[in-house]
Write a protein that holds these residues in place. Structure first.
Motif, PDB file in Angstrom:
ATOM      1  N   ASP A  29       0.799  -1.224   0.000  1.00 50.06           N
ATOM      2  CA  ASP A  29       0.000   0.000   0.000  1.00 50.06           C
ATOM      3  C   ASP A  29       0.835   1.279   0.000  1.00 50.06           C
ATOM      4  O   ASP A  29       0.287   2.381   0.061  1.00 50.06           O
ATOM      5  N   VAL A  30       2.161   1.121  -0.066  1.00 51.60           N
ATOM      6  CA  VAL A  30       3.022   2.302  -0.239  1.00 51.60           C
ATOM      7  C   VAL A  30       2.672   2.951  -1.578  1.00 51.60           C
ATOM      8  O   VAL A  30       2.538   2.267  -2.598  1.00 51.60           O
ATOM      9  N   THR A  31       2.499   4.276  -1.583  1.00 50.45           N
ATOM     10  CA  THR A  31       2.047   4.937  -2.812  1.00 50.45           C
ATOM     11  C   THR A  31       3.211   5.503  -3.618  1.00 50.45           C
ATOM     12  O   THR A  31       4.163   6.057  -3.057  1.00 50.45           O
ATOM     13  N   LEU A  32       3.102   5.352  -4.918  1.00 48.16           N
ATOM     14  CA  LEU A  32       4.013   5.973  -5.873  1.00 48.16           C
ATOM     15  C   LEU A  32       3.160   6.860  -6.766  1.00 48.16           C
ATOM     16  O   LEU A  32       2.253   6.368  -7.452  1.00 48.16           O
ATOM     17  N   LEU A  33       3.405   8.176  -6.716  1.00 53.33           N
ATOM     18  CA  LEU A  33       2.577   9.135  -7.457  1.00 53.33           C
ATOM     19  C   LEU A  33       1.096   8.955  -7.111  1.00 53.33           C
ATOM     20  O   LEU A  33       0.229   8.957  -7.968  1.00 53.33           O
ATOM     21  N   GLU A  34       0.843   8.752  -5.822  1.00 50.19           N
ATOM     22  CA  GLU A  34      -0.487   8.670  -5.216  1.00 50.19           C
ATOM     23  C   GLU A  34      -1.228   7.363  -5.514  1.00 50.19           C
ATOM     24  O   GLU A  34      -2.378   7.218  -5.121  1.00 50.19           O
ATOM     25  N   LYS A  35      -0.578   6.425  -6.180  1.00 51.12           N
ATOM     26  CA  LYS A  35      -1.216   5.135  -6.451  1.00 51.12           C
ATOM     27  C   LYS A  35      -0.491   4.047  -5.666  1.00 51.12           C
ATOM     28  O   LYS A  35       0.738   3.963  -5.711  1.00 51.12           O
ATOM     29  N   PRO A  36      -1.227   3.197  -4.914  1.00 46.20           N
ATOM     30  CA  PRO A  36      -0.575   2.114  -4.176  1.00 46.20           C
ATOM     31  C   PRO A  36       0.255   1.220  -5.095  1.00 46.20           C
ATOM     32  O   PRO A  36      -0.119   0.962  -6.239  1.00 46.20           O
ATOM     33  N   MET A  37       1.360   0.750  -4.575  1.00 44.40           N
ATOM     34  CA  MET A  37       2.285  -0.059  -5.360  1.00 44.40           C
ATOM     35  C   MET A  37       1.591  -1.252  -6.019  1.00 44.40           C
ATOM     36  O   MET A  37       1.813  -1.569  -7.192  1.00 44.40           O
ATOM     37  N   ILE A  38       0.716  -1.916  -5.280  1.00 43.11           N
ATOM     38  CA  ILE A  38       0.048  -3.095  -5.826  1.00 43.11           C
ATOM     39  C   ILE A  38      -0.833  -2.728  -7.019  1.00 43.11           C
ATOM     40  O   ILE A  38      -1.002  -3.526  -7.944  1.00 43.11           O
ATOM     41  N   ASN A  39      -1.383  -1.512  -7.027  1.00 42.19           N
ATOM     42  CA  ASN A  39      -2.243  -1.108  -8.139  1.00 42.19           C
ATOM     43  C   ASN A  39      -1.461  -0.880  -9.426  1.00 42.19           C
ATOM     44  O   ASN A  39      -2.002  -1.032 -10.526  1.00 42.19           O
ATOM     45  N   TRP A  40      -0.181  -0.504  -9.298  1.00 46.40           N
ATOM     46  CA  TRP A  40       0.666  -0.409 -10.494  1.00 46.40           C
ATOM     47  C   TRP A  40       0.833  -1.790 -11.110  1.00 46.40           C
ATOM     48  O   TRP A  40       0.814  -1.939 -12.345  1.00 46.40           O
ATOM     49  N   VAL A  41       0.995  -2.812 -10.272  1.00 43.29           N
ATOM     50  CA  VAL A  41       1.114  -4.185 -10.793  1.00 43.29           C
ATOM     51  C   VAL A  41      -0.206  -4.613 -11.429  1.00 43.29           C
ATOM     52  O   VAL A  41      -0.225  -5.206 -12.516  1.00 43.29           O
ATOM     53  N   LYS A  42      -1.315  -4.293 -10.786  1.00 39.66           N
ATOM     54  CA  LYS A  42      -2.630  -4.655 -11.334  1.00 39.66           C
ATOM     55  C   LYS A  42      -2.889  -3.975 -12.679  1.00 39.66           C
ATOM     56  O   LYS A  42      -3.535  -4.549 -13.556  1.00 39.66           O
ATOM     57  N   ASP A  43      -2.366  -2.781 -12.855  1.00 43.23           N
ATOM     58  CA  ASP A  43      -2.498  -2.110 -14.156  1.00 43.23           C
ATOM     59  C   ASP A  43      -1.845  -2.930 -15.263  1.00 43.23           C
ATOM     60  O   ASP A  43      -2.336  -2.983 -16.394  1.00 43.23           O
ATOM     61  N   ALA A  44      -0.722  -3.554 -14.945  1.00 45.64           N
ATOM     62  CA  ALA A  44       0.009  -4.343 -15.947  1.00 45.64           C
ATOM     63  C   ALA A  44      -0.699  -5.643 -16.289  1.00 45.64           C
ATOM     64  O   ALA A  44      -0.410  -6.266 -17.316  1.00 45.64           O
ATOM     65  N   CYS A  82       6.756  -5.235  -7.285  1.00 45.23           N
ATOM     66  CA  CYS A  82       7.309  -4.992  -8.627  1.00 45.23           C
ATOM     67  C   CYS A  82       6.432  -4.000  -9.400  1.00 45.23           C
ATOM     68  O   CYS A  82       5.833  -4.353 -10.428  1.00 45.23           O
ATOM     69  N   PRO A  83       6.343  -2.743  -8.961  1.00 45.34           N
ATOM     70  CA  PRO A  83       5.419  -1.797  -9.587  1.00 45.34           C
ATOM     71  C   PRO A  83       5.861  -1.298 -10.958  1.00 45.34           C
ATOM     72  O   PRO A  83       5.095  -0.605 -11.630  1.00 45.34           O
ATOM     73  N   LEU A  84       7.080  -1.637 -11.373  1.00 42.04           N
ATOM     74  CA  LEU A  84       7.563  -1.165 -12.673  1.00 42.04           C
ATOM     75  C   LEU A  84       7.147  -2.076 -13.827  1.00 42.04           C
ATOM     76  O   LEU A  84       7.431  -1.783 -14.989  1.00 42.04           O
ATOM     77  N   LEU A  85       6.473  -3.166 -13.510  1.00 45.13           N
ATOM     78  CA  LEU A  85       6.023  -4.064 -14.566  1.00 45.13           C
ATOM     79  C   LEU A  85       5.058  -3.359 -15.515  1.00 45.13           C
ATOM     80  O   LEU A  85       4.208  -2.587 -15.093  1.00 45.13           O
ATOM     81  N   THR A  86       5.202  -3.671 -16.800  1.00 40.93           N
ATOM     82  CA  THR A  86       4.304  -3.124 -17.812  1.00 40.93           C
ATOM     83  C   THR A  86       3.487  -4.248 -18.438  1.00 40.93           C
ATOM     84  O   THR A  86       3.862  -5.419 -18.380  1.00 40.93           O
ATOM     85  N   GLN A  87       2.397  -3.867 -19.050  1.00 39.32           N
ATOM     86  CA  GLN A  87       1.551  -4.828 -19.743  1.00 39.32           C
ATOM     87  C   GLN A  87       2.342  -5.561 -20.824  1.00 39.32           C
ATOM     88  O   GLN A  87       2.188  -6.778 -21.007  1.00 39.32           O
TER      89      GLN A  87
END
Length: 282
Positions: A29-44, A82-87
């Motif tokens: 739940d640590v945020t990067l640019l106001e989005k939780p880290m796990i949500n960056w992974v879910k975006d991918a 791993c929030p840097l993962l891309t689709q």
């Protein structure tokens, strides 16, 4: 021969053939640019059915994966750190297994496997490794790593906006969070910070030094060196520089607001001109 080639081209991994399991780790739940880290992974992984599993340190990773499986032919296991993962990279890993006919592979952090094969196993063993773009699997934990990941994600946001027709004047000095929406034709100068669910409409111009939080800036409006929070400024307005502050307010179209004003909880009708040094509203 032509018929065989045609059939081969039709073979592909369909999105509905894949389940993604994301282990939610301690810092998810640590945020990067106001989005939780796990949500960056879910975006991918948004193209695929995705299940988030709270990681339980009292159980083995293998056991937790097995209990989370469904009947999809292929499964991918990832981690929230791993929030840097891309689709693109996610699809590359899945395609590698599918087209190479691999039963299971180990990623830098995670796995991809045929679900039916995994169900025959009792533990992980003898797995070939596939790194894909390994830089995207960087494990983000420390403060320095969080700072590095934030820079990478910020660059991606700005690159995507440029591709969509937004013009930047020195984008290295701009901060745009994950939820801001900027339309094609807008121009962003240095030292702007956009946060919350901010919307910048087409052909708007943000001159230097603005802080805009959860606000909408209308089409063709020019804003300079101002603080705008939870407000709407309609189209073709001019907001002069030097610390004009707008909070919880609405400004109609074709307005001019000069310098050193504070406008709070106010409604400003269209075609209004406000001279400098005013305190308007509650």
């Amino acid at each position: 021969m032509v018929e065989t080639t045609t059939k081969l081209k039709e073979i592909k991994l369909e999105n509905n053939m894949v389940q993604v399991i994301i282990f939610k780790m301690q810092n998810a739940d640590v945020t990067l640019l106001e989005k939780p880290m796990i949500n960056w992974v879910k975006d991918a992984t948004e193209k695929f059915e995705t299940k988030v599993v709270e990681f339980n340190s009292s159980k083995t990773e293998f056991e937790q994966i097995k209990s989370a499986l469904n009947k999809k032919p292929y499964t991918m296991v990832l981690y929230s750190f791993c929030p840097l993962l891309t689709q693109k990279n996610v699809e590359l890993c899945l395609d590698y297994v599918f087209f190479k006919g691999e039963k299971i592979i180990k990623l830098p952090h995670g796995y991809v496997f045929e679900t039916s094969f995994f169900n025959t196993l009792n533990k992980f063993e003898n797995m070939p490794e596939f790194s894909a773009d390994a830089s995207e699997f960087l494990k983000i934990e420390t403060e320095n790593e969080i700072g590095y990941a934030t820079e990478i994600l910020q660059r991606r946001i700005i690159q995507n906006l440029i591709l969509n027709g937004v013009k930047f004047i020195n984008p290295s000095n701009v901060v745009i969070n994950a939820f801001a929406c900027i339309e094609s034709g807008a121009t962003i100068y240095p030292f702007n910070t956009l946060s919350g669910d901010t919307v910048i409409k087409k052909d708007a111009v943000l001159k230097e030094g603005n802080t805009i939080v959860s606000s909408e800036i209308g089409a063709g409006t020019v804003v300079a060196n101002s603080i705008i929070k939870n407000s709407t400024i309609c189209s073709n307005c001019i907001i002069y520089p030097f610390n004009t502050i707008l909070e919880n307010s609405f400004v109609g179209a074709n307005c001019v607001i000069k310098s050193y004003n504070k406008i709070s909880n106010a409604y400003v009708g269209e075609n209004t001109n406000i001279e400098s040094f005013n305190n308007i509203g509650k």
